[in-house]
Design an enzyme around this catalytic site. Sequence first.
Site, PDB file in Angstrom:
ATOM      1  N   VAL A 189       2.030   1.404   2.155  1.00 42.97           N
ATOM      2  CA  VAL A 189       0.600   1.271   2.430  1.00 42.97           C
ATOM      3  C   VAL A 189      -0.158   1.106   1.114  1.00 42.97           C
ATOM      4  O   VAL A 189      -1.351   1.378   1.046  1.00 42.97           O
ATOM      5  CB  VAL A 189       0.050   2.489   3.210  1.00 42.97           C
ATOM      6  CG1 VAL A 189       0.650   2.568   4.593  1.00 42.97           C
ATOM      7  CG2 VAL A 189       0.282   3.789   2.444  1.00 42.97           C
ATOM      8  N   ALA A 190       0.543   0.643   0.066  1.00 45.85           N
ATOM      9  CA  ALA A 190      -0.065   0.507  -1.261  1.00 45.85           C
ATOM     10  C   ALA A 190      -0.486  -0.932  -1.515  1.00 45.85           C
ATOM     11  O   ALA A 190      -1.598  -1.343  -1.193  1.00 45.85           O
ATOM     12  CB  ALA A 190       0.911   0.992  -2.325  1.00 45.85           C
ATOM     13  N   ARG A 191       0.406  -1.729  -2.095  1.00 48.08           N
ATOM     14  CA  ARG A 191       0.157  -3.136  -2.376  1.00 48.08           C
ATOM     15  C   ARG A 191       1.420  -3.917  -2.033  1.00 48.08           C
ATOM     16  O   ARG A 191       2.533  -3.509  -2.376  1.00 48.08           O
ATOM     17  CB  ARG A 191      -0.203  -3.363  -3.855  1.00 48.08           C
ATOM     18  CG  ARG A 191      -1.588  -2.869  -4.247  1.00 48.08           C
ATOM     19  CD  ARG A 191      -2.674  -3.744  -3.642  1.00 48.08           C
ATOM     20  NE  ARG A 191      -4.025  -3.363  -4.064  1.00 48.08           N
ATOM     21  CZ  ARG A 191      -4.807  -2.546  -3.380  1.00 48.08           C
ATOM     22  NH1 ARG A 191      -4.376  -1.988  -2.263  1.00 48.08           N
ATOM     23  NH2 ARG A 191      -6.028  -2.262  -3.810  1.00 48.08           N
ATOM     24  N   GLY A 239      -4.928   0.660   6.202  1.00 50.03           N
ATOM     25  CA  GLY A 239      -4.893   1.951   5.516  1.00 50.03           C
ATOM     26  C   GLY A 239      -6.229   2.660   5.456  1.00 50.03           C
ATOM     27  O   GLY A 239      -6.298   3.884   5.638  1.00 50.03           O
ATOM     28  N   ALA A 240      -7.294   1.941   5.187  1.00 50.66           N
ATOM     29  CA  ALA A 240      -8.618   2.563   5.050  1.00 50.66           C
ATOM     30  C   ALA A 240      -9.465   2.392   6.305  1.00 50.66           C
ATOM     31  O   ALA A 240     -10.649   2.727   6.296  1.00 50.66           O
ATOM     32  CB  ALA A 240      -9.351   1.965   3.857  1.00 50.66           C
ATOM     33  N   ASP A 259       2.081  -2.062   5.799  1.00 49.07           N
ATOM     34  CA  ASP A 259       0.660  -2.303   6.074  1.00 49.07           C
ATOM     35  C   ASP A 259       0.099  -3.372   5.149  1.00 49.07           C
ATOM     36  O   ASP A 259      -1.008  -3.863   5.373  1.00 49.07           O
ATOM     37  CB  ASP A 259      -0.124  -0.999   5.887  1.00 49.07           C
ATOM     38  CG  ASP A 259      -1.591  -1.131   6.291  1.00 49.07           C
ATOM     39  OD1 ASP A 259      -1.856  -1.679   7.384  1.00 49.07           O
ATOM     40  OD2 ASP A 259      -2.458  -0.695   5.519  1.00 49.07           O
ATOM     41  N   HIS A 294      -3.135  -4.314   7.236  1.00 50.19           N
ATOM     42  CA  HIS A 294      -3.878  -3.660   6.144  1.00 50.19           C
ATOM     43  C   HIS A 294      -4.941  -2.717   6.718  1.00 50.19           C
ATOM     44  O   HIS A 294      -6.133  -2.851   6.453  1.00 50.19           O
ATOM     45  CB  HIS A 294      -4.517  -4.701   5.233  1.00 50.19           C
ATOM     46  CG  HIS A 294      -4.737  -4.185   3.838  1.00 50.19           C
ATOM     47  ND1 HIS A 294      -4.623  -4.982   2.731  1.00 50.19           N
ATOM     48  CD2 HIS A 294      -5.057  -2.948   3.368  1.00 50.19           C
ATOM     49  CE1 HIS A 294      -4.867  -4.277   1.641  1.00 50.19           C
ATOM     50  NE2 HIS A 294      -5.138  -3.028   2.001  1.00 50.19           N
ATOM     51  N   GLU A 315      -1.842 -12.104   2.198  1.00 54.53           N
ATOM     52  CA  GLU A 315      -2.482 -11.579   3.401  1.00 54.53           C
ATOM     53  C   GLU A 315      -3.527 -12.547   3.928  1.00 54.53           C
ATOM     54  O   GLU A 315      -4.395 -12.980   3.165  1.00 54.53           O
ATOM     55  CB  GLU A 315      -3.117 -10.215   3.103  1.00 54.53           C
ATOM     56  CG  GLU A 315      -2.081  -9.161   2.745  1.00 54.53           C
ATOM     57  CD  GLU A 315      -2.681  -7.772   2.560  1.00 54.53           C
ATOM     58  OE1 GLU A 315      -3.923  -7.634   2.625  1.00 54.53           O
ATOM     59  OE2 GLU A 315      -1.919  -6.812   2.356  1.00 54.53           O
ATOM     60  N   VAL A 340      -3.468   9.416  -3.020  1.00 55.56           N
ATOM     61  CA  VAL A 340      -2.880   9.154  -1.709  1.00 55.56           C
ATOM     62  C   VAL A 340      -1.464   9.720  -1.629  1.00 55.56           C
ATOM     63  O   VAL A 340      -1.085  10.358  -0.638  1.00 55.56           O
ATOM     64  CB  VAL A 340      -2.885   7.641  -1.411  1.00 55.56           C
ATOM     65  CG1 VAL A 340      -2.207   7.365  -0.071  1.00 55.56           C
ATOM     66  CG2 VAL A 340      -4.300   7.097  -1.402  1.00 55.56           C
ATOM     67  N   ASP A 377       6.500   9.815 -10.674  1.00 53.82           N
ATOM     68  CA  ASP A 377       5.253   9.350 -11.282  1.00 53.82           C
ATOM     69  C   ASP A 377       5.245   9.863 -12.710  1.00 53.82           C
ATOM     70  O   ASP A 377       5.188  11.072 -12.935  1.00 53.82           O
ATOM     71  CB  ASP A 377       4.045   9.891 -10.513  1.00 53.82           C
ATOM     72  CG  ASP A 377       2.726   9.266 -10.970  1.00 53.82           C
ATOM     73  OD1 ASP A 377       2.601   8.991 -12.184  1.00 53.82           O
ATOM     74  OD2 ASP A 377       1.842   9.066 -10.131  1.00 53.82           O
TER      75      ASP A 377
END
Length: 597
Positions: free
Chosen positions: A283-285, A335-336, A309, A333, A314, A205, A224
Site C-alpha cells: 500500500v506504499a508505491r 489507502g487514504a 493497492d 489506490h 496507475e 504507516v 528500516d
Amino acid sequence: MAATTSTAASSLLATKKNLSSLSLTSANKLPAFSPLLTSSRRQRFIVLSASLNSKPTVLVAEKLGEAGINLLKDFANVDCSYNLSPDELCTKISLCDAIIVRSGTKVSREVFESSGGRLKVVGRAGVGIDNVDLAAATEHGCLVVNAPTANTVAAAEHGIALMAAMARNVAQADASVKAGKWQRSKYVGVSLVGKTLAVMGFGKVGSEVARRAKGLGMHVIAHDPYAPADRARAIGVELVSFDEAIATADFISLHMPLTPATAKILNDETFAKMKKGVRIVNVARGGVIDEDALVRALDAGIVAQAALDVFTVEPPPQDSKLVQHESVTVTPHLGASTMEAQEGVAIEIAEAVVGALKGELASTSVNAPMVPAEVLTELKPYVELAEKLGRLAVQLVSGGSGVKDVKVTYASARAPDDLDTRVLRAMITKGLIEPISSVFVNLVNADFSAKQRGLRISEERILGDGSPESPLHFIQVQIANVESKFASAISENGEIKVEGRVKDGIPHLTKVGSFEVDVSLEGSIILCRQVDQPGMIGKVGSVLGAENVNVSFMSVGRIAPRKQAVMAIGVDEQPRKETLKKIGDIPAVEEFVFLKL
C-alpha cells in the site's frame, strides 16, 4: 583546541539543485513572497499582497473536504474549480495567491510562469508531490506544502484489510459466489496468528500496521535503517537487516517511499531469497516492486499471493498479467480513501496553506527556502561536500540497530558567529536520510523532520588551520552506536567516521575511520582494505579496466609500510556485481565496499 558544541535535531534539505539555483539574479525575479535568512539568523516569511486590505485568493483545483473549505473561507476568497485543463489552469492561476491540488492536477513550470509572480503557495492534499515541479516552484519563490500525517491510520487499516482478505481469499471467493459457484474447498486460506510479518519501512504507516498485526497475534519484525530501536521495542517489534526480513517472513508489508534506492527493490534477486509461499502486501508505491518479476515469482510458487493497492502505472493496463493473476488481490489506490482521512487531509492542508499565506513557518514545507546569494556562493562547494559525506556515512552502516546519533565537526578559522552552518547541517542530514525517504526537508522543517525519525545531530566547532578567508578547513561526520559493513571505517572511538575538505573548489574525501585518503567525491567510490604490498593498485585497476569502468581518482592510506592499507577509488560508472566480486577475490583484499554518490 577550543570547541563549542550545540545539539539540534537535523533535517533533510531540498535538492542541491534547488539551492544552487537561488542566486541574486533569480532573487530579483521572485514574487513578493520570499523565505529569507535575516542578519539576526532567524527565518521569516514576508508576504505582500497587491492590496493590504484584500483577501488572498485560493484556487481549489480538486475536490476537498468541506471542513478544509470552510477553514479556507475564514481567511481567503476560495475558488473551487475542478477538472481544469492545463490551458484553463494557466489562464486562471494569474488571479490566485495559492492553489490546492490532489494527485490529478499537474502544477508544472508553465503554471508557475503563467502566474506572473502572484502564486505564493502550492498545497498538495496528500503525501506525494510528483505532480508539482519543485524546481520551478523554488525558482519562482513559491512555497510547496503537503499533508503527510492525516491519512496514516487509513493507510495502515487498508494494509491490514488487504492482508486479511488475501489470506482468506475474500475477493476471489466473493467473485465465485456471485458467478453462481460454491467452491469451499478451492478457497481454503491461511491463518495470520503465529505468522511472521516483515514490515519494510517503519515510519508512521509501517509502525501503525505493526501495532495492528501484533493485535492479530502475529510475530512482527521490521527493516528500516532510520527507525529508533527503542520505539520498535516499545511496540514489540524487532529491527532486522533487509535480507533477514525477506528471508524469514511469511508475510511482507511494504511501507517504503519510492526513491532511486528503493525502485524495484523487490525483484528476481530478492524474490529468490524469500521463503517459499510468502505473501506480499503493498500500500506504499507501485514502483518499489518489479511487477514482471512478481508475476514470475507467483508463477514459480515463490510468492503464494499478493495484495496490491498501488501500481507502477496507475491505472494499470487492462490486460496486465499481474492484475489478472488469480493469486493477486487488487484495489485502486484506496489507502487514504476513508471519509475520516479525507476530512483530516482537507483540514491539514488548509491549515498549512493559510499559515504559509500569513507568513508562518510551515513544518510540512517540501521545497527549499531562499538564502542570501552571497552565502550560497561562498558555501556552495561545502554544501556539496556536506551532502556527500552524509551519503557516504550512512551507506557504511550495517545491521538493524538504526541511525540515531550523528556528530558533525566543523574545523574553521572563523569566529563562531561568522559561519552559519544551518545549510551544511541540513545537507548532511539530506545525505543521511534522503536515499530512502520521500520527505523533502529544508531549513524550514529541518528539526521537525529529524525529530520524527529520532535522529539527533550534534555540531561541534573547532579552531582549524588556514585563513579566515576560507569558511571551513574540513567537515567530519561520525555515526555512533552502529555496526559498519566496512570495518575499517570504524575510528578509534568505535564510531563510523568520514572526513572531507574542499580542494580547488572540488569536494574530497580525506579520511575513512583512522585511514588518511584523498579522493575526489565525483561519481562513486570503492573502498578496499588490503595488505600493503606492491602491485595492489595495478591489480585492482586491471580488474576495473577490463570491465570498462573508468577510474577518476585513486588514493591509498596506510597504518605503516607492509601493514594494512585502505585504497579509495573514484569511479565514473557503477561496476557490475561480478566486477566487484573479482576485486574481493584478490587475495590481499580483506574487505571492500561500493558507495554510490
